[in-house]
Design a protein around this motif. Structure first.
Motif, mmCIF file in Angstrom:
data_model
loop_
_atom_site.group_PDB
_atom_site.id
_atom_site.type_symbol
_atom_site.label_atom_id
_atom_site.label_comp_id
_atom_site.label_asym_id
_atom_site.label_seq_id
_atom_site.Cartn_x
_atom_site.Cartn_y
_atom_site.Cartn_z
ATOM 1 N N UNK A 31 -8.818 -0.335 -5.273
ATOM 2 C CA UNK A 31 -8.069 -0.961 -4.182
ATOM 3 C C UNK A 31 -9.022 -1.801 -3.342
ATOM 4 N N UNK A 32 -8.410 -2.668 -2.543
ATOM 5 C CA UNK A 32 -9.164 -3.464 -1.576
ATOM 6 C C UNK A 32 -9.083 -2.758 -0.226
ATOM 7 N N UNK A 33 -10.122 -2.884 0.548
ATOM 8 C CA UNK A 33 -10.131 -2.380 1.918
ATOM 9 C C UNK A 33 -10.557 -3.514 2.829
ATOM 10 N N UNK A 34 -9.654 -3.938 3.708
ATOM 11 C CA UNK A 34 -9.972 -4.985 4.673
ATOM 12 C C UNK A 34 -10.144 -4.345 6.040
ATOM 13 N N UNK A 35 -11.273 -4.633 6.665
ATOM 14 C CA UNK A 35 -11.521 -4.139 8.021
ATOM 15 C C UNK A 35 -12.573 -5.026 8.661
ATOM 16 N N UNK A 83 -9.094 -15.684 10.467
ATOM 17 C CA UNK A 83 -7.957 -16.572 10.236
ATOM 18 C C UNK A 83 -8.126 -17.869 11.016
ATOM 19 N N UNK A 84 -7.663 -18.938 10.433
ATOM 20 C CA UNK A 84 -7.690 -20.261 11.066
ATOM 21 C C UNK A 84 -6.431 -20.452 11.910
ATOM 22 N N UNK A 85 -6.417 -21.524 12.696
ATOM 23 C CA UNK A 85 -5.196 -21.872 13.430
ATOM 24 C C UNK A 85 -4.036 -22.060 12.453
ATOM 25 N N UNK A 86 -4.285 -22.722 11.359
ATOM 26 C CA UNK A 86 -3.236 -22.954 10.360
ATOM 27 C C UNK A 86 -2.642 -21.633 9.876
ATOM 28 N N UNK A 87 -3.492 -20.642 9.645
ATOM 29 C CA UNK A 87 -3.007 -19.320 9.239
ATOM 30 C C UNK A 87 -2.083 -18.732 10.308
ATOM 31 N N UNK A 88 -2.507 -18.811 11.561
ATOM 32 C CA UNK A 88 -1.712 -18.232 12.649
ATOM 33 C C UNK A 88 -0.403 -18.985 12.846
ATOM 34 N N UNK A 89 -0.413 -20.290 12.628
ATOM 35 C CA UNK A 89 0.790 -21.104 12.831
ATOM 36 C C UNK A 89 1.846 -20.838 11.758
ATOM 37 N N UNK A 151 -7.450 -12.629 14.973
ATOM 38 C CA UNK A 151 -7.854 -13.547 13.900
ATOM 39 C C UNK A 151 -8.479 -12.780 12.725
ATOM 40 N N UNK A 152 -9.308 -11.781 13.010
ATOM 41 C CA UNK A 152 -9.905 -11.000 11.924
ATOM 42 C C UNK A 152 -8.876 -10.087 11.262
ATOM 43 N N UNK A 153 -7.926 -9.564 12.025
ATOM 44 C CA UNK A 153 -6.863 -8.736 11.443
ATOM 45 C C UNK A 153 -6.005 -9.564 10.490
ATOM 46 N N UNK A 154 -5.571 -10.728 10.933
ATOM 47 C CA UNK A 154 -4.760 -11.611 10.092
ATOM 48 C C UNK A 154 -5.560 -12.064 8.872
ATOM 49 N N UNK A 177 -6.834 -2.508 10.824
ATOM 50 C CA UNK A 177 -7.000 -3.628 11.731
ATOM 51 C C UNK A 177 -6.452 -3.328 13.119
ATOM 52 N N UNK A 178 -6.987 -4.050 14.068
ATOM 53 C CA UNK A 178 -6.542 -4.001 15.445
ATOM 54 C C UNK A 178 -6.427 -5.422 15.945
ATOM 55 N N UNK A 179 -5.505 -5.754 16.745
ATOM 56 C CA UNK A 179 -4.429 -4.903 17.240
ATOM 57 C C UNK A 179 -3.424 -4.573 16.142
ATOM 58 N N UNK A 180 -2.707 -3.475 16.314
ATOM 59 C CA UNK A 180 -1.746 -3.069 15.290
ATOM 60 C C UNK A 180 -0.650 -4.120 15.126
ATOM 61 N N UNK A 181 -0.060 -4.128 13.975
ATOM 62 C CA UNK A 181 1.008 -5.071 13.697
ATOM 63 C C UNK A 181 0.536 -6.358 13.063
#
Length: 182
Positions: A31-35, A83-89, A151-154, A177-181
């Motif tokens: 599995x992958x683990x992202x943190x 994450x970039x602005x494009x990712x968040x948008x 940004x790091x969570x996304x 990740x934090x913040x949750x959600x």
């Protein structure tokens, strides 16, 4: 709780390598683990005293995973992605992100957390959400580092999705990740 058989890959040659490779398509990784472990206050979300969600949740989860050396080695841990602005948008409009950044700047100026409203367009979602300061005690708070933490969570979640859809990568993952959600 993960059993030893599941963590080792159960079956095959007893080492779990064969089973792990066939399940995930990635040699040795099940599995992958992202943190992302915040290295500074500029990347930290909180903690907020008395709030049920805090830094200790991710710290405890990572400590438990690290204590299981066989499981820790079986996890693919990519370098944290911001994450970039494009990712968040993709999920929020520019005004929403700007509103959160504004609250983070206010929090940085006086060292006090800011709260987004617990009711209204922010909590009900949608692509166009106005972010304005709410009252203390609402569910969602913003610290100076909250936007960077988001940004790091996304970025971590997007890494997991990209890996799950790619050939030769584990088809499952866990994001701490934090913040949750996010």
């Amino acid at each position: 709780r993960v059993s030893r058989d599941a963590a080792a890959g159960a079956g095959g040659d007893g080492t779990g390598k064969q089973a792990a490779q066939s399940r995930s398509g990635c040699r040795g990784a099940v599995a992958m683990l992202a943190f992302h472990e915040a290295s500074s206050e500029e990347e930290r979300h909180g903690p907020l005293e008395g709030h049920p969600e805090g830094d200790d949740r991710v710290v405890a989860c990572l400590a438990r995973l690290r204590s299981r050396r066989d499981l820790w080695r079986a996890l693919r841990k990519p370098r944290p992605r911001r994450a970039t602005d494009e990712d968040l948008f993709r999920c929020h409009d520019e005004a929403h992100i700007a509103g959160l950044e504004s609250l983070a700047k206010l929090a940085a100026a006086d060292g006090k957390p800011r709260f987004v409203p617990s009711r209204g367009p922010v909590s009900l979602g949608g692509l166009s959400c106005e972010v304005r300061e709410g009252s203390a005690g609402s569910d969602t708070y913003v610290f100076p580092g909250s936007v960077e933490a988001v940004r790091f969570a996304v970025g971590g979640l997007l890494q997991l999705v990209d890996a799950a859809l790619a050939d030769g990568q584990p088809q499952r993952g866990l994001a701490l990740c934090r913040p949750p959600g996010h």
